[in-house]
Design a protein around this motif. Sequence first.
Motif, PDB file in Angstrom:
ATOM      1  N   ILE A 274       0.837  -1.199   0.000  1.00  0.00           N
ATOM      2  CA  ILE A 274       0.000   0.000   0.000  1.00  0.00           C
ATOM      3  C   ILE A 274       0.869   1.246   0.000  1.00  0.00           C
ATOM      4  CG2 ILE A 274      -1.704   1.265   1.353  1.00  0.00           C
ATOM      5  CD1 ILE A 274      -2.857  -1.420   2.165  1.00  0.00           C
ATOM      6  N   GLU A 275       2.004   1.194   0.724  1.00  0.00           N
ATOM      7  CA  GLU A 275       2.929   2.324   0.685  1.00  0.00           C
ATOM      8  C   GLU A 275       3.468   2.541  -0.727  1.00  0.00           C
ATOM      9  OE1 GLU A 275       3.565   4.458   3.206  1.00  0.00           O
ATOM     10  OE2 GLU A 275       1.938   3.312   4.074  1.00  0.00           O
ATOM     11  N   LEU A 276       3.756   1.431  -1.432  1.00  0.00           N
ATOM     12  CA  LEU A 276       4.207   1.553  -2.835  1.00  0.00           C
ATOM     13  C   LEU A 276       3.171   2.282  -3.664  1.00  0.00           C
ATOM     14  CD1 LEU A 276       5.741  -1.848  -3.959  1.00  0.00           C
ATOM     15  CD2 LEU A 276       6.856   0.337  -3.780  1.00  0.00           C
ATOM     16  N   MET A 277       1.877   1.948  -3.449  1.00  0.00           N
ATOM     17  CA  MET A 277       0.833   2.602  -4.235  1.00  0.00           C
ATOM     18  C   MET A 277       0.759   4.087  -3.915  1.00  0.00           C
ATOM     19  SD  MET A 277      -1.803  -0.506  -3.793  1.00  0.00           S
ATOM     20  CE  MET A 277      -3.310   0.200  -4.365  1.00  0.00           C
ATOM     21  N   PHE A 278       0.892   4.448  -2.615  1.00  0.00           N
ATOM     22  CA  PHE A 278       0.924   5.873  -2.241  1.00  0.00           C
ATOM     23  C   PHE A 278       2.046   6.591  -2.990  1.00  0.00           C
ATOM     24  CE2 PHE A 278      -1.282   4.968   1.911  1.00  0.00           C
ATOM     25  CZ  PHE A 278      -2.286   5.882   1.728  1.00  0.00           C
ATOM     26  N   ASN A 279       3.225   5.943  -3.041  1.00  0.00           N
ATOM     27  CA  ASN A 279       4.372   6.581  -3.690  1.00  0.00           C
ATOM     28  C   ASN A 279       4.141   6.774  -5.165  1.00  0.00           C
ATOM     29  OD1 ASN A 279       7.040   7.210  -2.324  1.00  0.00           O
ATOM     30  ND2 ASN A 279       6.224   5.520  -1.162  1.00  0.00           N
ATOM     31  N   ALA A 280       3.495   5.785  -5.806  1.00  0.00           N
ATOM     32  CA  ALA A 280       3.203   5.911  -7.229  1.00  0.00           C
ATOM     33  C   ALA A 280       2.300   7.111  -7.479  1.00  0.00           C
ATOM     34  CB  ALA A 280       2.551   4.626  -7.731  1.00  0.00           C
ATOM     35  N   VAL A 281       1.285   7.283  -6.622  1.00  0.00           N
ATOM     36  CA  VAL A 281       0.383   8.422  -6.771  1.00  0.00           C
ATOM     37  C   VAL A 281       1.145   9.733  -6.576  1.00  0.00           C
ATOM     38  CG1 VAL A 281      -1.639   9.524  -5.796  1.00  0.00           C
ATOM     39  CG2 VAL A 281      -1.605   7.087  -6.133  1.00  0.00           C
ATOM     40  N   ASN A 282       2.089   9.739  -5.612  1.00  0.00           N
ATOM     41  CA  ASN A 282       2.894  10.945  -5.390  1.00  0.00           C
ATOM     42  C   ASN A 282       3.684  11.319  -6.630  1.00  0.00           C
ATOM     43  OD1 ASN A 282       2.228  11.699  -2.884  1.00  0.00           O
ATOM     44  ND2 ASN A 282       3.915  10.685  -1.862  1.00  0.00           N
ATOM     45  N   ILE A 283       4.311  10.306  -7.277  1.00  0.00           N
ATOM     46  CA  ILE A 283       5.078  10.600  -8.490  1.00  0.00           C
ATOM     47  C   ILE A 283       4.167  11.236  -9.526  1.00  0.00           C
ATOM     48  CG2 ILE A 283       6.396   9.616 -10.392  1.00  0.00           C
ATOM     49  CD1 ILE A 283       7.251   7.420  -8.609  1.00  0.00           C
ATOM     50  N   ALA A 284       2.965  10.679  -9.698  1.00  0.00           N
ATOM     51  CA  ALA A 284       2.050  11.224 -10.706  1.00  0.00           C
ATOM     52  C   ALA A 284       1.670  12.658 -10.375  1.00  0.00           C
ATOM     53  CB  ALA A 284       0.805  10.348 -10.796  1.00  0.00           C
ATOM     54  N   ALA A 285       1.377  12.945  -9.088  1.00  0.00           N
ATOM     55  CA  ALA A 285       0.957  14.302  -8.712  1.00  0.00           C
ATOM     56  C   ALA A 285       2.069  15.304  -8.959  1.00  0.00           C
ATOM     57  CB  ALA A 285       0.527  14.320  -7.241  1.00  0.00           C
ATOM     58  N   VAL A 286       3.311  14.938  -8.549  1.00  0.00           N
ATOM     59  CA  VAL A 286       4.413  15.884  -8.708  1.00  0.00           C
ATOM     60  C   VAL A 286       4.733  16.088 -10.189  1.00  0.00           C
ATOM     61  CG1 VAL A 286       6.791  16.345  -8.111  1.00  0.00           C
ATOM     62  CG2 VAL A 286       5.306  15.348  -6.457  1.00  0.00           C
ATOM     63  N   ALA A 287       4.703  14.990 -10.980  1.00  0.00           N
ATOM     64  CA  ALA A 287       5.002  15.123 -12.404  1.00  0.00           C
ATOM     65  C   ALA A 287       3.961  16.003 -13.093  1.00  0.00           C
ATOM     66  CB  ALA A 287       5.055  13.748 -13.060  1.00  0.00           C
ATOM     67  N   MET A 288       2.683  15.826 -12.723  1.00  0.00           N
ATOM     68  CA  MET A 288       1.645  16.669 -13.313  1.00  0.00           C
ATOM     69  C   MET A 288       1.880  18.127 -12.966  1.00  0.00           C
ATOM     70  SD  MET A 288      -1.387  14.962 -14.393  1.00  0.00           S
ATOM     71  CE  MET A 288      -1.902  13.283 -14.477  1.00  0.00           C
ATOM     72  N   SER A 289       2.206  18.412 -11.682  1.00  0.00           N
ATOM     73  CA  SER A 289       2.375  19.810 -11.300  1.00  0.00           C
ATOM     74  C   SER A 289       3.612  20.404 -11.972  1.00  0.00           C
ATOM     75  CB  SER A 289       2.466  19.952  -9.792  1.00  0.00           C
ATOM     76  OG  SER A 289       3.792  19.940  -9.360  1.00  0.00           O
ATOM     77  N   ARG A 290       4.572  19.568 -12.345  1.00  0.00           N
ATOM     78  CA  ARG A 290       5.791  20.079 -12.971  1.00  0.00           C
ATOM     79  C   ARG A 290       5.615  20.307 -14.476  1.00  0.00           C
ATOM     80  NH1 ARG A 290       9.517  20.900 -15.727  1.00  0.00           N
ATOM     81  NH2 ARG A 290      11.750  20.691 -15.368  1.00  0.00           N
ATOM     82  N   TYR A 291       4.847  19.442 -15.141  1.00  0.00           N
ATOM     83  CA  TYR A 291       4.834  19.475 -16.606  1.00  0.00           C
ATOM     84  C   TYR A 291       3.590  20.105 -17.206  1.00  0.00           C
ATOM     85  CZ  TYR A 291       8.999  16.652 -17.099  1.00  0.00           C
ATOM     86  OH  TYR A 291      10.282  16.223 -17.064  1.00  0.00           O
ATOM     87  N   ILE A 292       2.480  20.119 -16.463  1.00  0.00           N
ATOM     88  CA  ILE A 292       1.230  20.570 -17.086  1.00  0.00           C
ATOM     89  C   ILE A 292       1.017  22.048 -16.822  1.00  0.00           C
ATOM     90  CG2 ILE A 292      -1.264  20.363 -16.904  1.00  0.00           C
ATOM     91  CD1 ILE A 292      -0.984  17.455 -16.878  1.00  0.00           C
TER      92      ILE A 292
END
Lengths: 131, 185
Positions: free
Chosen positions: A34-52
């Motif tokens: 479950i911690e792995l899944m949290f981390n995956a979501v974090n990567i997506a959120a940060v990447a979106m805020s950086r690129y979009i």
Amino acid sequence: MNLENFLLLSAVIFCIGLYGAVTKRNIITVLMCIELMFNAVNIAAVAMSRYIIPRDIADNLGAVESQIATALEANGQLTDTVLPTLLTGQVFSIFIVTVAAAEIALGLGIVIAIYRNRDTVDITEINMMKG
Amino acid sequence: MFSLDVMFWLLAVSSIAGAIAVVSMDDVFWSALCLVVTFLSIAGLFVLLNAEFLAAVQVLIYVGAITILVIFAIMITRNFQEGSTSNGFQIISKITIGLLLICMTFALTSTDWNQWSDYDLRVTPGESTVGLSATEEGIRNVFSDTTPILANLLLKDFVLPFEAASILLLAAIIGALVMVQERNR
């Protein structure tokens, strides 16, 4: 290195975590997945805020550009520019990390309490609420 | 830029390898150690995404706190005979999650994201990095020093969720203590 790469990586880690959380029998491994899944979501959120780029910023890009250039030349602080809007994804990630920390502390507390009472950490054997 | 791309692929491969190792290791203790590899790689990815504060938070909270907690819990509840076996849903969950991954891949490659690279942004001051496009360099300049602005955001715009998070953490600490303590009856 672009947005799609980061989102794909996030999707792969999320799926690995989901697989582990569904198939594993040890509760602690399930919590780790479950911690792995949290981390995956974090990567997506940060990447979106950086690129979009948000639509309203894209619509008046010239004004934003001159605003940022003025702020960088004046004092190097971008507090009054569009940057706070762009960083909302990182703020969300910080809250996700907080919730994950609370979740793992409570989860491991429950694990240890169950281990004391039932002497097992196998989720297939923990069925005391089964009718 | 070349070296940024190489760093991204190295970190991506090590994070995915660590995640696979977490799921496939037989010994729970070893999978907790592989989790550290994944968390550290993800901290590196945050640095690549200009989120230095989040990288520090990742190292402190995930690598420092959560892994230690998990390892302590493993040492308390360890069962050497069983290890981390799987239940009977392996094949069906492999198929379902594979389909989910294919759907997600399709969705996020076919979506038309409104990205900075589609626009022509020019922000000149700041360090210039060789080999980046003007827009990419401008974005790196904009995201160069995010920690003070994150602090501003957390304590001004998001102050209510921030306080709620502190209450949540307090409740979690007390709840965990209540559940773990010995009951002498």
